[in-house]
Write an enzyme that holds these catalytic residues in place. Sequence first.
Site, PDB file in Angstrom:
ATOM      1  N   GLN B 152      49.679  41.192  41.350  1.00  0.00           N
ATOM      2  CA  GLN B 152      48.729  40.336  42.061  1.00  0.00           C
ATOM      3  C   GLN B 152      48.522  39.022  41.306  1.00  0.00           C
ATOM      4  O   GLN B 152      47.930  39.017  40.224  1.00  0.00           O
ATOM      5  CB  GLN B 152      47.382  41.072  42.186  1.00  0.00           C
ATOM      6  CG  GLN B 152      46.282  40.269  42.861  1.00  0.00           C
ATOM      7  CD  GLN B 152      44.918  40.944  42.730  1.00  0.00           C
ATOM      8  OE1 GLN B 152      44.724  41.791  41.857  1.00  0.00           O
ATOM      9  NE2 GLN B 152      43.984  40.562  43.585  1.00  0.00           N
ATOM     10  N   GLY B 153      48.963  37.936  41.894  1.00  0.00           N
ATOM     11  CA  GLY B 153      48.826  36.642  41.244  1.00  0.00           C
ATOM     12  C   GLY B 153      47.715  35.807  41.861  1.00  0.00           C
ATOM     13  O   GLY B 153      47.968  34.833  42.576  1.00  0.00           O
ATOM     14  N   SER B 155      44.252  35.322  39.905  1.00  0.00           N
ATOM     15  CA  SER B 155      43.481  34.637  38.861  1.00  0.00           C
ATOM     16  C   SER B 155      44.331  33.630  38.096  1.00  0.00           C
ATOM     17  O   SER B 155      45.532  33.812  37.919  1.00  0.00           O
ATOM     18  CB  SER B 155      42.945  35.659  37.864  1.00  0.00           C
ATOM     19  OG  SER B 155      42.182  36.624  38.534  1.00  0.00           O
ATOM     20  N   GLU B 270      39.587  46.328  48.072  1.00  0.00           N
ATOM     21  CA  GLU B 270      39.602  46.638  46.648  1.00  0.00           C
ATOM     22  C   GLU B 270      38.287  47.306  46.242  1.00  0.00           C
ATOM     23  O   GLU B 270      38.259  48.221  45.465  1.00  0.00           O
ATOM     24  CB  GLU B 270      39.797  45.331  45.877  1.00  0.00           C
ATOM     25  CG  GLU B 270      40.244  45.485  44.460  1.00  0.00           C
ATOM     26  CD  GLU B 270      40.491  44.123  43.798  1.00  0.00           C
ATOM     27  OE1 GLU B 270      40.869  44.125  42.638  1.00  0.00           O
ATOM     28  OE2 GLU B 270      40.289  43.071  44.434  1.00  0.00           O
ATOM     29  N   SER B 409      33.433  40.684  39.653  1.00  0.00           N
ATOM     30  CA  SER B 409      32.620  41.205  38.549  1.00  0.00           C
ATOM     31  C   SER B 409      31.312  41.784  39.089  1.00  0.00           C
ATOM     32  O   SER B 409      30.887  41.479  40.200  1.00  0.00           O
ATOM     33  CB  SER B 409      32.293  40.094  37.550  1.00  0.00           C
ATOM     34  OG  SER B 409      31.262  39.270  38.065  1.00  0.00           O
ATOM     35  N   GLU B 411      28.390  41.110  38.301  1.00  0.00           N
ATOM     36  CA  GLU B 411      27.420  40.045  38.594  1.00  0.00           C
ATOM     37  C   GLU B 411      27.687  39.463  39.988  1.00  0.00           C
ATOM     38  O   GLU B 411      26.756  39.222  40.763  1.00  0.00           O
ATOM     39  CB  GLU B 411      27.494  38.931  37.545  1.00  0.00           C
ATOM     40  CG  GLU B 411      26.914  39.307  36.184  1.00  0.00           C
ATOM     41  CD  GLU B 411      27.803  40.255  35.386  1.00  0.00           C
ATOM     42  OE1 GLU B 411      29.036  40.233  35.603  1.00  0.00           O
ATOM     43  OE2 GLU B 411      27.279  41.025  34.564  1.00  0.00           O
TER      44      GLU B 411
HETATM   45  C1  LIG Z   1      42.217  44.065  32.624  1.00  0.00           C
HETATM   46  C2  LIG Z   1      42.197  43.039  33.706  1.00  0.00           C
HETATM   47  C3  LIG Z   1      43.150  43.085  34.683  1.00  0.00           C
HETATM   48  C4  LIG Z   1      43.187  42.100  35.662  1.00  0.00           C
HETATM   49  N1  LIG Z   1      44.196  42.136  36.581  1.00  0.00           N
HETATM   50  C5  LIG Z   1      44.317  41.109  37.443  1.00  0.00           C
HETATM   51  C6  LIG Z   1      45.439  41.019  38.303  1.00  0.00           C
HETATM   52  O1  LIG Z   1      46.312  41.890  38.303  1.00  0.00           O
HETATM   53  N2  LIG Z   1      45.549  39.961  39.104  1.00  0.00           N
HETATM   54  C7  LIG Z   1      44.596  38.989  39.157  1.00  0.00           C
HETATM   55  O2  LIG Z   1      44.734  38.075  39.942  1.00  0.00           O
HETATM   56  N3  LIG Z   1      43.496  39.033  38.361  1.00  0.00           N
HETATM   57  C8  LIG Z   1      43.343  40.068  37.515  1.00  0.00           C
HETATM   58  N4  LIG Z   1      42.251  40.113  36.670  1.00  0.00           N
HETATM   59  C9  LIG Z   1      41.330  38.997  36.681  1.00  0.00           C
HETATM   60  C10 LIG Z   1      39.953  39.315  37.195  1.00  0.00           C
HETATM   61  O3  LIG Z   1      39.941  39.369  38.583  1.00  0.00           O
HETATM   62  C11 LIG Z   1      39.021  38.243  36.634  1.00  0.00           C
HETATM   63  O4  LIG Z   1      38.893  38.501  35.269  1.00  0.00           O
HETATM   64  C12 LIG Z   1      37.674  38.208  37.293  1.00  0.00           C
HETATM   65  O5  LIG Z   1      37.762  37.682  38.572  1.00  0.00           O
HETATM   66  C13 LIG Z   1      36.640  37.393  36.487  1.00  0.00           C
HETATM   67  O6  LIG Z   1      37.106  36.131  36.203  1.00  0.00           O
HETATM   68  P1  LIG Z   1      37.092  35.536  34.718  1.00  0.00           P
HETATM   69  O7  LIG Z   1      37.747  36.551  33.855  1.00  0.00           O
HETATM   70  O8  LIG Z   1      37.655  34.204  34.769  1.00  0.00           O
HETATM   71  O9  LIG Z   1      35.576  35.474  34.328  1.00  0.00           O
HETATM   72  P2  LIG Z   1      34.526  34.355  34.749  1.00  0.00           P
HETATM   73  O10 LIG Z   1      34.576  34.145  36.208  1.00  0.00           O
HETATM   74  O11 LIG Z   1      34.682  33.174  33.881  1.00  0.00           O
HETATM   75  O12 LIG Z   1      33.192  35.098  34.406  1.00  0.00           O
HETATM   76  C14 LIG Z   1      32.643  35.193  33.081  1.00  0.00           C
HETATM   77  C15 LIG Z   1      31.272  35.835  33.198  1.00  0.00           C
HETATM   78  O13 LIG Z   1      30.433  35.019  34.025  1.00  0.00           O
HETATM   79  C16 LIG Z   1      29.925  35.753  35.099  1.00  0.00           C
HETATM   80  N5  LIG Z   1      29.826  34.929  36.289  1.00  0.00           N
HETATM   81  C17 LIG Z   1      30.770  34.135  36.840  1.00  0.00           C
HETATM   82  N6  LIG Z   1      30.320  33.559  37.951  1.00  0.00           N
HETATM   83  C18 LIG Z   1      29.054  33.987  38.128  1.00  0.00           C
HETATM   84  C19 LIG Z   1      28.042  33.749  39.111  1.00  0.00           C
HETATM   85  N7  LIG Z   1      28.256  32.969  40.168  1.00  0.00           N
HETATM   86  N8  LIG Z   1      26.866  34.370  38.954  1.00  0.00           N
HETATM   87  C20 LIG Z   1      26.634  35.189  37.897  1.00  0.00           C
HETATM   88  N9  LIG Z   1      27.526  35.437  36.943  1.00  0.00           N
HETATM   89  C21 LIG Z   1      28.730  34.854  37.064  1.00  0.00           C
HETATM   90  C22 LIG Z   1      30.932  36.884  35.308  1.00  0.00           C
HETATM   91  O14 LIG Z   1      30.362  37.984  35.980  1.00  0.00           O
HETATM   92  C23 LIG Z   1      31.323  37.197  33.878  1.00  0.00           C
HETATM   93  O15 LIG Z   1      30.359  38.056  33.346  1.00  0.00           O
HETATM   94  C24 LIG Z   1      42.200  41.103  35.695  1.00  0.00           C
HETATM   95  C25 LIG Z   1      41.198  41.091  34.730  1.00  0.00           C
HETATM   96  C26 LIG Z   1      41.187  42.043  33.751  1.00  0.00           C
HETATM   97  C27 LIG Z   1      40.108  41.991  32.702  1.00  0.00           C
END
Ligand SMILES: Cc1cc2nc3c(=O)[nH]c(=O)nc-3n(C[C@H](O)[C@H](O)[C@H](O)COP(=O)(O)OP(=O)(O)OC[C@H]3O[C@@H](n4cnc5c(N)ncnc54)[C@H](O)[C@@H]3O)c2cc1C
Lengths: 391, 423
Positions: B152-153, B155, B270, B409, B411
């Site tokens: 899944q591409g 993020s 999901e 997440s 949140e």
């Molecule tokens: C092990 C793992 C596997 C993954 N696999 C995939 C994959 O296969 N394909 C893919 O596309 N993605 C994948 N992801 C990505 C995942 O979907 C993202 O990590 C997720 O969407 C959160 O984005 P971020 O990591 O950039 O965190 P951020 O969005 O930067 O968030 C950081 C913190 O801020 C909080 N936050 C952000 N926005 C808000 C808001 N509006 N209100 C309150 N709090 C907020 C979040 O809850 C979090 O606690 C994976 C992630 C992990 C950890």
Amino acid sequence: MIFELTDQQRLVKDSVDRLMSDRYTFEARETIRKGTENWSRERWKDYAGLGLLALRVDEADGGFGCGPFDTMIVMEAFGRALALEPYVSTVLLGAGLIRLAANAEQRARLLPPLCEGRLLLAFAHSEEQSGNDLRHVAATAAPAEGGFVLNGKKTLVLHGDSADYLIVSARSSGATLDPSGIGLFLVAAEASGLSRRSYRMIDGQRAADIELNGVRVSPDNVIDASGQSLPIIQQVVEETIAALAAEAVGVMDEMLRLTSDYLRVRKQFGVEIASFQAIQHRLADMFIALEQARSMAMFAANACQSDDASHRSTCIAAAKVQISRSIRFVSQQAIQLHGGIGMTMEYKIGHLFQRATMIDTLFGNGDHHLSRLAAGSGLFAALDGCASDSR
Amino acid sequence: MEVRHSLLSLIRPGLHSLSSSWKDADVNLDFTREEQEFREDVRCFFQTALPDSIRRKIRLNRDLSRQELVDWTRILNRKGWAVPHWPIEWGGTGWGPVKQAIFLDTLQQENAPETLSFGTSMVGPIIYTFGNEEQKRRFLPRIANLDDWWCQGFSEPGAGSDLASLATTAIRDGDHYIVNGQKTWTTLAQHANWIFCLVRTNREVRKQAGISFLLIDMATPGVAVRPIQTIDGGHEINDVFLDNVRVPVENLVGEENLGWSYAKFLLGNERTGIARVGASKALLRQVRELLDTDSGPGSVAGDILRFRERLAALEVELKALEITQYRVLARQAEQGDTRQNPAASILKVKGTEIQQAISELILDMAGARALAVHDPEENGGHFADPDSWTQTVAATYANWRKISIYGGSNEIQRNIIAKQILS
Ligand SMILES: Cc1cc2nc3c(=O)[nH]c(=O)nc-3n(C[C@H](O)[C@H](O)[C@H](O)COP(=O)(O)OP(=O)(O)OC[C@H]3O[C@@H](n4cnc5c(N)ncnc54)[C@H](O)[C@@H]3O)c2cc1C
């Protein structure tokens, strides 16, 4: 699995919801609460008219023979409206004991007037030292002239002040904590040797302490002298916990509604406080707690359909743990998010809080039931699914 | 009876209008006989068809090899159960939501691996819902049989929770798109031969309105995968770099610039799968077994009462969640859709919180026994005692911090719930 209400249940729900929203507004409730008895005989007649007092009574005894999910519907509505009437004492505990323990003559004598709203009961079981132990009965029942003579003290008898008859648990043999030797006896409130001292509780409902000094029970008022009443008491208390779980759901549902409404009208810093994310997330957590509790209230009602007593006890304990955890969180946060206005008796949320505390604590709080569960074999012992897991 | 009469008279007006649909089976949370038999069939199948080596790995939460998941998926597919939730013409079973949930719950309880969700729960449903006939014929059978391994591409380094701000571009050049950008956190991209991507096809419009859904063959020149090590020392996520990758236009799903609506559909899928009630049941059962049997130095014995209470509290929460999940599904069966139902977000939040709390409980039960790292590479690919439960608990505890981050997440889920309550 079936989650849908029956058509009949939907009609019961519609009519009880309509009754409560027409006749049990917060203002109306305040008038009732401040009245002489702290509850309303008018509303009691309405409940009788809708058949709510007769739901679980067998058809042969003039009732409807409905199941625990019907009770759940009524209790949820009562929770939302904060009904003050003696439904728990008369219908859940009183009629419950009669239904399970009394003979045909007694059922025919007591249940029809109870269903019609002309007879109030209360269950005199707890004693000062009992804590949450249902086995604890120090009051005595000594055989005399074919009947019995009762002596002892009972406390926290819900609506014991307005009851026409008390169902008293008393011991004819064994030590205070002996599971056998407990019997059930019907005593008129006016009986000589019986005195009661009544008081208000934190939620505005009433209870009484009862003293029995040589109270005579005639043979026809002996409900169960087999000495084996404990399992029946246990079952009725558990059915009542299940019903209170549903009431708790109603209380929380109303708290969440009032809170989210308030958050949209109250402004600080020039904006609705609902626009603050810290507040939104708290609201989301309240919603989660409510829905988890709703699931466990259904689980409890479901367990009341089971004939397996130990399965039922486990499920009820689990439900009470969830209900206590949820209602404590939801009620505390509801006050918190209201700020100062949450602290006043002038506003419904504080009254909901007091009822919440009552339900949380009655018949053992969350910690009590958690330690019971922890000592048992658990909810997922057998490889099994959904509600049948814990068998 | 007077009372009886009054309730009946209240019901009767309704009775006439309802007579044909009169329903009087009371609410009941127990499985029906048919549901029970179904579950027995499913369980028997897992007990006989699942290779022991795989069951043991899942039980200890060790990674499966690519080949092991392929083998297992093909066993399921031969039985017709690799994609039970799909339309029948593409290999689905026609089971309703409750049966599907029983299937998944049983699979997890039996410590059988789930199929690769990127294929079976994400891109598969996207293709059969929004794709064209050619795409369905080309991709769906290969997804069901795990002939293609999808990743899944979505993020990107700059686009996480605010996914719509993604920057990877796809610019039309004749009958190709030229794709440039970086995807990250891409789970199991190291095994994948296909990746489905959200890409920006229009920069002039609102950010959600310029996104398209593209299928990219990872063998195409310009696709590069770089491993990322996670805090537990494992390798499951990757960066995927896309450098002037030429993607044929027939790999566009649905319409150009409508990719965001497809992605939202997918994230709804999901969320409901993420509660993992059956897996938590299996774990709590293991915890109970351990509390009864674990003995010797550093064992649970010293804190047994506290552990028992933590177990009991988790059982209660899990039971509540299980019923909540069936309530959501029952409503879905009745009304056809749950994506606007905030209860679906409860499943994500509570399901992940419960799993994380279980991993914490097991970590605490292992105590100091959890601290040594048993690196298969240092041991020539073998664990010292491959069956000791204490070896993987710290890794699992660390690894499972992810589950409240991905899939929207927790949140973000709370934002969704609050929005529904306040709307
Ligand atoms: C092990 C793992 C596997 C993954 N696999 C995939 C994959 O296969 N394909 C893919 O596309 N993605 C994948 N992801 C990505 C995942 O979907 C993202 O990590 C997720 O969407 C959160 O984005 P971020 O990591 O950039 O965190 P951020 O969005 O930067 O968030 C950081 C913190 O801020 C909080 N936050 C952000 N926005 C808000 C808001 N509006 N209100 C309150 N709090 C907020 C979040 O809850 C979090 O606690 C994976 C992630 C992990 C950890």
